[in-house]
Write an enzyme that holds these catalytic residues in place. Structure first.
Site, mmCIF file in Angstrom:
data_model
loop_
_atom_site.group_PDB
_atom_site.id
_atom_site.type_symbol
_atom_site.label_atom_id
_atom_site.label_comp_id
_atom_site.label_asym_id
_atom_site.label_seq_id
_atom_site.Cartn_x
_atom_site.Cartn_y
_atom_site.Cartn_z
ATOM 1 N N GLU A 115 55.812 40.437 51.272
ATOM 2 C CA GLU A 115 57.015 41.009 50.649
ATOM 3 C C GLU A 115 57.330 42.376 51.271
ATOM 4 O O GLU A 115 58.485 42.701 51.541
ATOM 5 C CB GLU A 115 56.800 41.136 49.133
ATOM 6 C CG GLU A 115 56.649 39.776 48.462
ATOM 7 C CD GLU A 115 56.473 39.869 46.954
ATOM 8 O OE1 GLU A 115 55.460 40.470 46.516
ATOM 9 O OE2 GLU A 115 57.326 39.369 46.215
ATOM 10 N N GLU A 135 50.418 33.452 45.484
ATOM 11 C CA GLU A 135 50.675 33.692 44.056
ATOM 12 C C GLU A 135 50.522 32.420 43.235
ATOM 13 O O GLU A 135 49.975 32.449 42.120
ATOM 14 C CB GLU A 135 52.089 34.272 43.859
ATOM 15 C CG GLU A 135 52.222 35.735 44.226
ATOM 16 C CD GLU A 135 52.481 35.992 45.713
ATOM 17 O OE1 GLU A 135 52.282 35.068 46.536
ATOM 18 O OE2 GLU A 135 52.872 37.116 46.053
HETATM 19 C C1 1HE Z 1 41.432 42.976 46.883
HETATM 20 C C2 1HE Z 1 42.572 42.215 47.247
HETATM 21 C C3 1HE Z 1 43.670 42.220 46.365
HETATM 22 C C4 1HE Z 1 41.073 41.972 48.766
HETATM 23 N N1 1HE Z 1 43.595 42.967 45.256
HETATM 24 N N2 1HE Z 1 41.410 43.700 45.770
HETATM 25 N N3 1HE Z 1 46.934 38.252 47.422
HETATM 26 C C5 1HE Z 1 45.841 37.510 47.478
HETATM 27 O O1 1HE Z 1 45.657 36.610 46.695
HETATM 28 C C6 1HE Z 1 44.914 37.859 48.588
HETATM 29 C C7 1HE Z 1 43.527 38.146 48.094
HETATM 30 N N4 1HE Z 1 42.645 38.546 49.202
HETATM 31 C C8 1HE Z 1 42.117 37.662 50.078
HETATM 32 O O2 1HE Z 1 42.439 36.481 50.104
HETATM 33 C C9 1HE Z 1 41.112 38.216 51.042
HETATM 34 O O3 1HE Z 1 40.617 39.444 50.522
HETATM 35 C C10 1HE Z 1 41.678 38.495 52.463
HETATM 36 C C11 1HE Z 1 41.962 37.151 53.152
HETATM 37 C C12 1HE Z 1 42.925 39.337 52.428
HETATM 38 C C13 1HE Z 1 40.620 39.278 53.271
HETATM 39 O O4 1HE Z 1 39.379 38.600 53.243
HETATM 40 P P1 1HE Z 1 38.063 39.425 53.652
HETATM 41 O O5 1HE Z 1 36.940 38.423 53.681
HETATM 42 O O6 1HE Z 1 38.310 40.207 54.877
HETATM 43 O O7 1HE Z 1 37.821 40.502 52.476
HETATM 44 P P2 1HE Z 1 37.260 40.287 50.996
HETATM 45 O O8 1HE Z 1 35.764 40.282 51.027
HETATM 46 O O9 1HE Z 1 37.909 39.136 50.313
HETATM 47 O O10 1HE Z 1 37.789 41.592 50.274
HETATM 48 C C14 1HE Z 1 37.269 42.886 50.564
HETATM 49 C C15 1HE Z 1 37.497 43.735 49.357
HETATM 50 O O11 1HE Z 1 38.896 43.871 49.130
HETATM 51 C C16 1HE Z 1 36.941 43.093 48.079
HETATM 52 O O12 1HE Z 1 36.542 44.140 47.239
HETATM 53 P P3 1HE Z 1 34.968 44.553 47.090
HETATM 54 O O13 1HE Z 1 34.967 45.650 46.089
HETATM 55 O O14 1HE Z 1 34.274 43.290 46.662
HETATM 56 O O15 1HE Z 1 34.567 44.987 48.480
HETATM 57 C C17 1HE Z 1 38.147 42.403 47.499
HETATM 58 O O16 1HE Z 1 38.048 42.223 46.097
HETATM 59 C C18 1HE Z 1 39.226 43.419 47.832
HETATM 60 N N5 1HE Z 1 40.533 42.789 47.844
HETATM 61 N N6 1HE Z 1 42.306 41.608 48.417
HETATM 62 C C19 1HE Z 1 42.478 43.675 44.969
HETATM 63 N N7 1HE Z 1 44.809 41.567 46.623
HETATM 64 C C20 1HE Z 1 54.179 42.561 43.128
HETATM 65 S S1 1HE Z 1 53.732 40.941 43.077
HETATM 66 C C21 1HE Z 1 52.806 40.579 44.450
HETATM 67 C C22 1HE Z 1 51.979 39.375 44.207
HETATM 68 C C23 1HE Z 1 50.715 39.399 45.040
HETATM 69 O O17 1HE Z 1 50.618 40.073 46.012
HETATM 70 S S2 1HE Z 1 49.461 38.410 44.467
HETATM 71 C C24 1HE Z 1 48.088 38.863 45.469
HETATM 72 C C25 1HE Z 1 48.034 37.942 46.574
#
Ligand code: 1HE
Length: 261
Positions: A115, A135
């Site tokens: 977005e 989402e």
């Molecule tokens: C996060 C987020 C997040 C990572 N919010 N903390 N977005 C998603 O559904 C995407 C969610 N994220 C992922 O699918 C993956 O993190 C990635 C593919 C982006 C990256 O994977 P990777 O293996 O490099 O990293 P990771 O181990 O998954 O994440 C590293 C850290 O970032 C981890 O935190 P930690 O404290 O355990 O180290 C994750 O929890 C954190 N992290 N992504 C919070 N999105 C206004 S409306 C908009 C609607 C949306 O955007 S919905 C969200 C969609």
């Protein structure tokens, strides 16, 4: 330790007419928290008149993982609604502000990350970039303007299918369907964006104004209104002294010709 000792969530580098704003929360994959959104907004508002073009980039392995889901988990529906409105304000500051925005994309460009990217005017994707709207799988919905902006880029039907099935497009596919304008080798995104930004900055200011402000307005207008707006804008840009000088330069063979792509 004072807060100022923490690394900024968005860094700003000025190089002549080009400002590079870089998301800097790589440990959370640049997930957009309230604080990161605020930092981005402040960075945009803090730019001086000398800055003519913005490059939007991100540190770490991913451009942006979208909305900070940890914060979302704690939000009431009202807070979530207000958070969406804040995203709209900041993204509108990018899309409808006075400066063209070139986004450099790599790694995950998902959910709110896509977005955000769709609020830029030019998108450059490195080979590692991938695009998704997870989402649907998270039990939530778009809330950062994607229903409108991403649908305008690739069509409502593709967005529906992406959200229903969790489909992810890679960089080449993103180029083919019109999500991005340039697909480049890994590590080349910033150089490409700088080259494009310099070219954009060398346009006449009135032309850039018309492209940014009139073009999207015309696209929303009925044909007759759109044509009228276009002709008014054409008359205005053409009457600027800079336009006259540029046209005279061409006629006097002092300006470059249009080269093959
Ligand atoms: C996060 C987020 C997040 C990572 N919010 N903390 N977005 C998603 O559904 C995407 C969610 N994220 C992922 O699918 C993956 O993190 C990635 C593919 C982006 C990256 O994977 P990777 O293996 O490099 O990293 P990771 O181990 O998954 O994440 C590293 C850290 O970032 C981890 O935190 P930690 O404290 O355990 O180290 C994750 O929890 C954190 N992290 N992504 C919070 N999105 C206004 S409306 C908009 C609607 C949306 O955007 S919905 C969200 C969609």
């Amino acid at each position: 330790m004072p807060d100022t000792a923490l690394p900024p969530l968005v860094t700003v580098d000025i190089d002549g007419p080009v400002a590079t704003l870089t998301l800097n929360r790589p440990d959370k994959r640049n997930a957009i928290s309230v604080a990161l959104l605020g930092a981005l907004d402040a960075a945009i508002r803090g730019l001086t008149a000398e800055v003519k073009v913005i490059i939007l980039a991100a540190n770490g392995e991913h451009f942006c993982a979208g909305l900070d889901l940890a914060e979302l988990a704690l939000m009431t529906p009202t807070e979530s609604l207000m958070n969406s409105r804040a995203w709209y304000d900041t993204f509108a500051r990018l899309q409808f502000g006075p400066r063209p925005v070139v986004a450099v994309l790599h790694g995950a460009v998902v959910g709110g990350g896509l977005e955000l990217a769709s609020s830029a005017h030019v998108r450059v994707a490195e080979r590692s970039a991938y695009f998704g709207l997870p989402e649907g799988q998270r039990g939530i919905f778009l809330g950062g303007g994607g229903s409108v902006r991403v649908s305008k880029l690739i069509g409502f039907s593709r967005v529906t299918e992406m959200m229903l099935t969790g489909r992810v497009y890679n960089a080449d596919e993103g180029f083919q369907i019109g999500l991005v304008h340039h697909a480049v080798a890994e590590g080349q995104g910033l150089a490409k964006a700088r080259e494009l930004a310099q070219r954009i900055a060398s346009n006449a200011p009135m032309s850039n104004f018309a492209i940014l402000q009139a073009l999207p307005a015309i696209a929303e207008q009925p044909m007759e209104h759109g044509l009228l707006t276009e002709s008014l804008m054409a008359a205005l840009t053409q009457s600027a002294p800079e336009a006259r000088a540029r046209v005279e330069d061409f006629l006097a063979k002092r300006a470059g010709k249009v080269e093959r792509g």
